[in-house]
Design a protein around this motif. Structure first.
Motif, PDB file in Angstrom:
ATOM      1  N   SER A 246      -1.314  -9.254   7.521  1.00 15.22           N
ATOM      2  CA  SER A 246      -2.574  -9.942   7.761  1.00 15.22           C
ATOM      3  C   SER A 246      -2.684 -11.109   6.816  1.00 15.22           C
ATOM      4  CB  SER A 246      -3.757  -8.984   7.560  1.00 15.22           C
ATOM      5  OG  SER A 246      -3.761  -8.502   6.229  1.00 15.22           O
TER       6      SER A 246
ATOM      7  N   GLY B 268      -8.581 -17.095   4.242  1.00 13.23           N
ATOM      8  CA  GLY B 268      -9.064 -17.682   5.481  1.00 13.23           C
ATOM      9  C   GLY B 268     -10.296 -18.508   5.208  1.00 13.23           C
TER      10      GLY B 268
ATOM     11  N   ALA C 277     -13.220 -17.846   5.645  1.00 10.33           N
ATOM     12  CA  ALA C 277     -14.313 -17.073   5.069  1.00 10.33           C
ATOM     13  C   ALA C 277     -14.376 -17.237   3.558  1.00 10.33           C
ATOM     14  CB  ALA C 277     -14.156 -15.596   5.429  1.00 10.33           C
ATOM     15  N   ARG C 278     -13.264 -17.642   2.951  1.00  8.29           N
ATOM     16  CA  ARG C 278     -13.223 -17.848   1.505  1.00  8.29           C
ATOM     17  C   ARG C 278     -13.402 -19.317   1.134  1.00  8.29           C
ATOM     18  NH1 ARG C 278      -8.154 -14.835  -0.998  1.00  8.29           N
ATOM     19  NH2 ARG C 278      -9.141 -15.737  -2.832  1.00  8.29           N
TER      20      ARG C 278
ATOM     21  N   ARG D 277     -19.373 -21.851  14.451  1.00  9.87           N
ATOM     22  CA  ARG D 277     -18.305 -21.259  13.649  1.00  9.87           C
ATOM     23  C   ARG D 277     -18.061 -19.824  14.109  1.00  9.87           C
ATOM     24  NH1 ARG D 277     -17.835 -22.184   7.155  1.00  9.87           N
ATOM     25  NH2 ARG D 277     -15.891 -21.025   6.803  1.00  9.87           N
ATOM     26  N   ARG D 278     -16.813 -19.463  14.288  1.00 10.52           N
ATOM     27  CA  ARG D 278     -16.486 -18.147  14.816  1.00 10.52           C
ATOM     28  C   ARG D 278     -15.169 -17.670  14.214  1.00 10.52           C
ATOM     29  NH1 ARG D 278     -15.398 -22.058  18.518  1.00 10.52           N
ATOM     30  NH2 ARG D 278     -13.359 -22.071  19.572  1.00 10.52           N
ATOM     31  N   ASP D 279     -14.874 -16.410  14.461  1.00  9.59           N
ATOM     32  CA  ASP D 279     -13.631 -15.833  13.966  1.00  9.59           C
ATOM     33  C   ASP D 279     -12.441 -16.447  14.705  1.00  9.59           C
ATOM     34  OD1 ASP D 279     -15.009 -14.219  12.236  1.00  9.59           O
ATOM     35  OD2 ASP D 279     -15.087 -12.515  13.626  1.00  9.59           O
ATOM     36  N   LEU D 280     -11.398 -16.730  13.942  1.00  8.27           N
ATOM     37  CA  LEU D 280     -10.183 -17.322  14.503  1.00  8.27           C
ATOM     38  C   LEU D 280      -9.039 -16.327  14.391  1.00  8.27           C
ATOM     39  CD1 LEU D 280     -10.400 -20.861  12.835  1.00  8.27           C
ATOM     40  CD2 LEU D 280     -11.058 -20.265  15.164  1.00  8.27           C
TER      41      LEU D 280
ATOM     42  N   ALA E 201      -5.697 -14.770  13.031  1.00  9.03           N
ATOM     43  CA  ALA E 201      -5.336 -14.740  11.616  1.00  9.03           C
ATOM     44  C   ALA E 201      -4.439 -15.911  11.216  1.00  9.03           C
ATOM     45  CB  ALA E 201      -4.637 -13.414  11.297  1.00  9.03           C
TER      46      ALA E 201
ATOM     47  N   ASP F  63      -6.506 -19.134  11.235  1.00  7.64           N
ATOM     48  CA  ASP F  63      -7.480 -19.097  10.147  1.00  7.64           C
ATOM     49  C   ASP F  63      -6.815 -19.386   8.809  1.00  7.64           C
ATOM     50  OD1 ASP F  63     -10.058 -18.706   9.114  1.00  7.64           O
ATOM     51  OD2 ASP F  63      -9.626 -16.620   8.643  1.00  7.64           O
TER      52      ASP F  63
ATOM     53  N   TYR G 223      -7.315 -22.783   6.375  1.00 11.16           N
ATOM     54  CA  TYR G 223      -7.700 -22.637   4.968  1.00 11.16           C
ATOM     55  C   TYR G 223      -6.684 -23.313   4.052  1.00 11.16           C
ATOM     56  CZ  TYR G 223      -8.729 -20.434   0.484  1.00 11.16           C
ATOM     57  OH  TYR G 223      -9.013 -20.211  -0.848  1.00 11.16           O
TER      58      TYR G 223
END
Length: 361
Positions: free
Chosen positions: A235, A239, A241-242, A265-268, A270, A273, A277
């Motif tokens: 994993s 990402g 999120a940080r 904004r949404r989950d991408l 892995a 993401d 980042y």
């Protein structure tokens, strides 16, 4: 009994049954009386094949001798030659070329003994074909298997090289950003220490926190690589999120960063993401290293079919064209691997611009 021994045993049994049942028929067709000795040589030739892959040379020697003796005593051309064919094929398939050629040539000379005894030169070509054809088939299959094995080994080496490059890129991104931030904070601390020690203490505290976070992320990255060797799913170690933590660290080094988000904004996935980042992280690291006194703006744009990242700083920009160092090359490779587009160069007004666009699955 292993599968190889079982297969060879079944092959020997089948050829034995064919030999015992077909030799008499071959004798009747060729008007030759088949004696018990002829059947004995048929049995020896077939049973020798049970160890053909363990002792290919010995097997060929036994089968060639049995078949040649069978023909010398007047046996008809028949199923015994199938055992001879398999023995020649085995030598060509499993032995190095030089030894295989020598063994097949010797077997041919042994088999041709009946031609000398009977003085039937017309039998020379048919007898030679029983060596040439299986030998050619065996060599062809061996070479194709070796080529396939080399291709598989090359693929494994390529995969290992790609894994090493991926790990090196992850370590470069983690350590490079952390060291750049620590270096900037250390310079601030040294500058403030003589006159404003309380502010220097804040910079040293930021150094401690940044180094701890970089070490934690590095440990996570290496731990994931180790777990992958055991077959677990990898994993992402970081990402978007940080992103807030990254912006906070940058602000502590004296580089104000603003973040603008366009779209929902949404989950991408892995991989996407992590790549987004890393583009932001490496771009801000370059601002620390090269831009001087500057601010930076990060723009994330989420669309139904793609996501894009843009980082623009207001620094002095590079003194010349982009060098294409490890940072830019790593970002370009990450985005290209995901089927996206990447560009880096001077900003329209001032500073430097990095842009990446990745299509979504």
């Amino acid at each position: 009994m292993g599968p190889v021994k079982l297969v060879d045993g079944l092959l020997a049994a089948v050829l034995l049954l064919i030999g015992l049942g077909g030799t008499g028929q071959a004798g009747r067709v060729q008007d030759i009386h088949v004696t018990p000795w002829m059947y004995a040589f048929v049995v020896v030739a077939a049973l020798a094949l049970t160890v053909r892959r363990r002792w290919p040379l010995g097997t060929l020697a036994v089968v060639a001798t049995a078949a040649s003796t069978y023909l010398v005593i007047g046996g008809p051309y028949g199923p015994i030659l199938l055992s001879f064919l398999v023995a020649v094929y085995t030598v060509a398939r499993h032995l190095p070329m030089r030894r295989a050629v020598f063994a097949a040539g010797a077997a041919l000379l042994v088999l041709l003994a009946h031609v000398v005894v009977s003085a039937e030169l017309a039998d020379l070509v048919p007898a030679s074909a029983w060596v040439a054809v299986p030998f050619a088939v065996g060599v062809t299959i061996r070479l194709s298997r070796e080529a396939a094995a080399r291709a598989q080994a090359d693929l494994a080496r390529q995969y290992a090289d790609e894994e090493r490059l991926r790990v090196a890129q992850e370590v470069h991104d983690v350590v490079g950003h952390g060291l750049s931030a620590i270096n900037m904070q250390a310079e601030i601390a040294l500058h403030l220490l003589p006159k404003q020690p309380e502010q220097a203490e804040a910079a040293l505290t930021a150094i401690s926190r940044t180094s701890r976070e970089a070490l934690d992320e590095l440990r996570v990255t290496l731990a994931l690589v180790r777990r992958t060797k055991d077959g677990e799913t990898r994993s992402a170690t970081a990402g978007l999120a940080r992103l807030d933590d990254l912006v906070s660290r940058m602000s502590e080094t004296g580089v104000p960063v603003t973040v603008e988000t366009v779209g929902e904004r949404r989950d991408l996935p892995a991989a996407i993401d992590l790549a987004a980042y890393r583009v932001v992280q490496e771009s801000l690291t370059n601002v620390l290293r090269h831009a001087g006194a500057a601010t930076a703006r990060v723009r994330l744009e989420f669309r139904p079919e793609e996501v894009s990242v843009e980082v623009i700083d207001t620094g002095r920009g590079p003194s010349g064209p982009p060098s294409g160092g490890h940072g830019l090359a790593g970002m370009r490779e990450r985005i290209a691997a995901l089927g996206g587009e990447f560009s880096a160069g001077p900003a329209p007004v001032q500073g430097f611009r990095v842009y990446a666009r990745v299509p979504l699955p």
